[in-house]
Write a protein that holds these residues in place. Structure first.
Motif, PDB file in Angstrom:
ATOM      1  N   ASN A   1       0.962  -1.381  -0.092  1.00 38.77           N
ATOM      2  CA  ASN A   1       0.054  -0.006   0.070  1.00 38.77           C
ATOM      3  C   ASN A   1       0.872   1.264  -0.110  1.00 38.77           C
ATOM      4  O   ASN A   1       0.471   2.265  -0.727  1.00 38.77           O
ATOM      5  N   THR A   2       2.080   1.341   0.695  1.00 36.09           N
ATOM      6  CA  THR A   2       2.991   2.172   0.684  1.00 36.09           C
ATOM      7  C   THR A   2       3.467   2.729  -0.910  1.00 36.09           C
ATOM      8  O   THR A   2       3.559   3.862  -1.256  1.00 36.09           O
TER       9      THR A   2
ATOM     10  N   TYR B   1       1.928   1.772  -3.458  1.00 32.09           N
ATOM     11  CA  TYR B   1       0.814   2.567  -4.242  1.00 32.09           C
ATOM     12  C   TYR B   1       0.731   3.992  -3.867  1.00 32.09           C
ATOM     13  O   TYR B   1       0.529   4.961  -4.616  1.00 32.09           O
ATOM     14  N   SER B   2       0.643   4.463  -2.677  1.00 30.25           N
ATOM     15  CA  SER B   2       0.670   5.805  -2.198  1.00 30.25           C
ATOM     16  C   SER B   2       1.724   6.535  -2.925  1.00 30.25           C
ATOM     17  O   SER B   2       1.687   7.788  -3.004  1.00 30.25           O
TER      18      SER B   2
ATOM     19  N   ARG C   1       1.476   8.443  -6.144  1.00 31.95           N
ATOM     20  CA  ARG C   1       0.671   9.904  -6.169  1.00 31.95           C
ATOM     21  C   ARG C   1       1.480  10.750  -6.077  1.00 31.95           C
ATOM     22  O   ARG C   1       1.081  12.018  -6.045  1.00 31.95           O
TER      23      ARG C   1
END
Length: 180
Positions: free
Chosen positions: A48-49, A51-52, A55
Motif C-alpha cells: 500500500n505504501t 501505491y501511495s 501519487r
C-alpha cells in the motif's frame, strides 16, 4: 545570593551525574524491515505504501507527466508565478531529471521486498497470490517507466549504446527500515 548559587550548582551536578547511560528509544514512525515483513498485514502495508508513493510529485502526481512537455517546449514555467519551480527543467540543467531514477529504483526495491517476504509469511494462498500479482505488476510498471525515461531510443543510438536499464530482482540491503 551566594547561597542560591551554591544550591543551583549542587542541583546541577546531581542532575548531570544521575544519567550514566544514554537514553535509547525506538523510532515511532518506522520499524525494521525484518519485523515489518513477518506477517501478511505488514507485507500488504508495504505494498500500500508503494501505491501511495505513486501519487507523489516525483511519480504521476507531477514530474513524470510534466517534464516531457517542459523539455519539448510545449509548456513554459513562468518565473515568479509558480515559485520558480521547474525552471531548471525548462533549460535542461544537468542532473535535473535524475531524481526520478532514485524514486523509481526505490519503488522497485520496496516491491522486491514485498515479493521476497510474501513467500515467508503465513496466510491463505489467495491472499499471497493477490499481493504477488500486484507486486509483479508494479515492478513491471516501474521498469517500463524507467526504460521510457532512461533507455535508448532505437532511432538515435549514441556511441553504440543500445541498452535499457539494469534489471534488479532481489531487494538491496540498504533499506534498513520500512516507513508506513
Amino acid at each position: 545570593m551566594k547561597k542560591q548559587l551554591y544550591t543551583l550548582t549542587i542541583i546541577s551536578l546531581l542532575g548531570l551525574s544521575a544519567c550514566k547511560k544514554t537514553l535509547e528509544t525506538a523510532p515511532r514512525d518506522s520499524i525494521a524491515a525484518s519485523e515489518a515483513l513477518t506477517s501478511i498485514t505488514g507485507v500488504s502495508s508495504l505494498l500500500n505504501t508503494v501505491y501511495s508513493n505513486l501519487r507523489g510529485t516525483g511519480y504521476y502526481g507531477q514530474s513524470f507527466k510534466i517534464n516531457p512537455d517542459i523539455m519539448a517546449d510545449n509548456i513554459y514555467p513562468i518565473p515568479g508565478l509558480n515559485s520558480n519551480r521547474l525552471i531548471t527543467n525548462s533549460v535542461n540543467s544537468p542532473g535535473t531529471h535524475m531524481s526520478l531514477w532514485g524514486l523509481y529504483t526505490s519503488g522497485i526495491n520496496q516491491v522486491n521486498l514485498v515479493i521476497e517476504a510474501t513467500g515467508n509469511v503465513s496466510g491463505s494462498q489467495a491472499e499471497k497470490n493477490k499481493i504477488l500479482g500486484q507486486a509483479y505488476g508494479l515492478r513491471a510498471l516501474f521498469y517500463w517507466d524507467l526504460v521510457k525515461l532512461y533507455g535508448y531510443n532505437p532511432q538515435f543510438i549514441v556511441n553504440g549504446f543500445d541498452k535499457g536499464v539494469p534489471l534488479v530482482l532481489k531487494p538491496t540491503p540498504t533499506l534498513a527500515a520500512v516507513e508506513f
